[in-house]
Design a protein around this motif. Sequence first.
Motif, mmCIF file in Angstrom:
data_model
loop_
_atom_site.group_PDB
_atom_site.id
_atom_site.type_symbol
_atom_site.label_atom_id
_atom_site.label_comp_id
_atom_site.label_asym_id
_atom_site.label_seq_id
_atom_site.Cartn_x
_atom_site.Cartn_y
_atom_site.Cartn_z
ATOM 1 N N GLY A 160 2.599 13.553 -10.129
ATOM 2 C CA GLY A 160 2.330 11.946 -8.685
ATOM 3 C C GLY A 160 3.386 11.696 -9.099
ATOM 4 N N ASP A 161 3.246 10.607 -8.495
ATOM 5 C CA ASP A 161 4.684 9.642 -8.382
ATOM 6 C C ASP A 161 4.049 8.270 -7.907
ATOM 7 O OD1 ASP A 161 3.171 9.158 -5.233
ATOM 8 O OD2 ASP A 161 4.726 10.996 -5.177
ATOM 9 N N ARG A 162 5.248 7.339 -7.683
ATOM 10 C CA ARG A 162 4.380 5.966 -7.825
ATOM 11 C C ARG A 162 4.741 5.241 -6.384
ATOM 12 N NH1 ARG A 162 5.126 5.321 -12.806
ATOM 13 N NH2 ARG A 162 7.658 5.216 -13.661
ATOM 14 N N ARG A 163 4.049 6.180 -5.681
ATOM 15 C CA ARG A 163 4.432 5.389 -4.073
ATOM 16 C C ARG A 163 2.578 5.579 -3.517
ATOM 17 N NH1 ARG A 163 6.839 10.305 -0.570
ATOM 18 N NH2 ARG A 163 5.838 11.997 -2.239
ATOM 19 N N GLY A 164 2.218 5.274 -4.310
ATOM 20 C CA GLY A 164 0.888 4.775 -5.152
ATOM 21 C C GLY A 164 0.620 2.650 -4.754
ATOM 22 N N TYR A 165 1.458 2.481 -5.160
ATOM 23 C CA TYR A 165 1.961 1.427 -5.934
ATOM 24 C C TYR A 165 3.520 0.711 -5.806
ATOM 25 C CZ TYR A 165 2.495 3.351 -10.546
ATOM 26 O OH TYR A 165 2.597 4.576 -11.249
ATOM 27 N N GLN A 166 4.107 1.527 -5.386
ATOM 28 C CA GLN A 166 5.422 0.648 -4.460
ATOM 29 C C GLN A 166 5.821 1.145 -3.271
ATOM 30 O OE1 GLN A 166 8.627 2.624 -6.895
ATOM 31 N NE2 GLN A 166 8.107 1.903 -9.354
ATOM 32 N N MET A 167 6.930 0.390 -2.404
ATOM 33 C CA MET A 167 6.430 0.040 -1.072
ATOM 34 C C MET A 167 7.399 1.626 -0.490
ATOM 35 S SD MET A 167 7.047 -3.469 0.188
ATOM 36 C CE MET A 167 7.214 -2.351 1.619
ATOM 37 N N ASP A 168 6.896 1.552 0.783
ATOM 38 C CA ASP A 168 7.614 2.978 1.634
ATOM 39 C C ASP A 168 8.745 2.199 2.025
ATOM 40 O OD1 ASP A 168 7.956 4.366 3.415
ATOM 41 O OD2 ASP A 168 5.587 5.330 4.437
ATOM 42 N N PRO A 169 9.847 2.732 1.547
ATOM 43 C CA PRO A 169 10.811 2.372 1.925
ATOM 44 C C PRO A 169 11.078 2.554 3.438
ATOM 45 C CG PRO A 169 11.273 4.860 0.725
ATOM 46 C CD PRO A 169 9.931 4.819 1.277
ATOM 47 N N ALA A 170 10.503 2.199 4.293
ATOM 48 C CA ALA A 170 10.288 2.182 6.115
ATOM 49 C C ALA A 170 9.720 1.330 5.992
ATOM 50 C CB ALA A 170 9.765 3.200 6.642
ATOM 51 N N ASN A 171 9.659 0.460 5.608
ATOM 52 C CA ASN A 171 8.611 -0.862 6.390
ATOM 53 C C ASN A 171 9.320 -2.171 5.451
ATOM 54 O OD1 ASN A 171 6.801 1.004 7.031
ATOM 55 N ND2 ASN A 171 5.245 0.200 5.322
ATOM 56 N N VAL A 172 9.736 -3.040 6.509
ATOM 57 C CA VAL A 172 10.320 -4.294 6.386
ATOM 58 C C VAL A 172 8.813 -5.306 6.513
ATOM 59 C CG1 VAL A 172 11.150 -4.224 8.867
ATOM 60 C CG2 VAL A 172 12.141 -6.141 6.259
ATOM 61 N N ASP A 173 8.247 -5.473 7.463
ATOM 62 C CA ASP A 173 7.223 -5.942 7.724
ATOM 63 C C ASP A 173 6.370 -5.783 6.580
ATOM 64 O OD1 ASP A 173 7.985 -6.953 10.368
ATOM 65 O OD2 ASP A 173 6.996 -5.987 11.377
ATOM 66 N N GLU A 174 6.019 -5.365 6.124
ATOM 67 C CA GLU A 174 4.927 -5.425 4.641
ATOM 68 C C GLU A 174 5.792 -5.463 3.893
ATOM 69 O OE1 GLU A 174 4.217 -1.272 3.568
ATOM 70 O OE2 GLU A 174 2.596 -2.051 1.816
ATOM 71 N N ALA A 175 6.785 -5.810 3.564
ATOM 72 C CA ALA A 175 7.775 -6.182 2.676
ATOM 73 C C ALA A 175 7.714 -7.798 2.620
ATOM 74 C CB ALA A 175 9.087 -6.361 2.570
ATOM 75 N N LEU A 176 8.089 -8.559 3.440
ATOM 76 C CA LEU A 176 7.689 -9.951 4.035
ATOM 77 C C LEU A 176 6.151 -10.181 3.520
ATOM 78 C CD1 LEU A 176 9.046 -11.121 7.826
ATOM 79 C CD2 LEU A 176 10.443 -11.181 4.637
#
Length: 335
Positions: free
Chosen positions: A226-242
């Motif tokens: 697998g990978d870490r996409r179930g916990y690390q953030m989607d590179p497309a998202n900035v509102d979510e980063a905030l």
Amino acid sequence: MRGYHAGVPYPQTRLRRLRRTPVLRDLVRETRLDASALVHPMFVEDGLDRRGGRDPILAMPGVDRLSISEAVAEAGEAAGLGLPGVLLFGIPGEKDEEGSGAWDDEGVIQLATRAIKDAHPDLLVIADLCLCEYTSHGHCGLLRADGSVDNDASVELLARTAVSQARAGADVIAPSDMMDGRVGAIRAALDDEGLSDTPIMAYSAKFASAFYGPFREAAGSTPAFGDRRGYQMDPANVDEALREVRLDVEEGADVVMVKPALPYLDVIRRVKDATGMPVAAYNVSGEYAMVKAAAAAGHVDERAVVLETLTSIRRAGADIVITYHAKDAARWLRT
Ligand code: PBG
């Protein structure tokens, strides 16, 4: 408009006037880069003393896995160059399902922290806090039977690890796992143990990035499946980063981090503007490897590219830059 003075246009206004000499350019420079903003990451591996003390990381020329005594020496070099601190990653002798090496009071990061603080008390030791270097499966937490990472059970282990790291003398705890609620749990656990003065530098907006490749080779922490996409953030998202950053601040983070740095300069700027918090940015292993490869091939001037890169990360709003170029940059900035 803030900061804008309606001017008389050319020929009266000539912006080149202030670019004419180095001293004029220096006088009006908006962003300063100096060693005091740079943190030097180090990989400390258990048992490496018996194998020469240093083990090069192929994708990252100039960066080695270090034994504890070599880490003490390298920390001394960093301090001598005026760097404020080192960020420690531990590579244990043995990995297991739970990652128990992470909270072992005699674990590699705890021993390295004690040794570095003994030798260089003024240098900040920042302990990276994650289970992925310690788990046999390479994920950042405990696995459920279906292979997904169990958030709340992982948070308990992270809090335990944070206490062990802080007791060993770590000046700052830096959780990089991206579990929900971990900052609050770590803060509470530290406070319960009388460690209320230990700050948390949270990897708040950590993206699921391809730029971590060389690090995973270095730490042997590539997920076994697998990978870490179930916990690390989607590179497309900035509102979510905030949202991530705001939650970490509410839970007690003292410094918030955006990672990686260069592909996410817009995120750094938005986090700085929205929160006014001290912001760290992590110029990660893949960013380093690309510069090194291009420089080795003669395609770019390494010194110029590195200083321009680090300046741009500061200009975007980062107060602190974690970078494998820290020692070189500190040397270059002296001359
Ligand atoms: C651990 C961790 C990682 C990095 C820092 N802490 C790897 C990952 O999430 O896979 C990456 C650092 C780098 O690439 O330089 N969770």
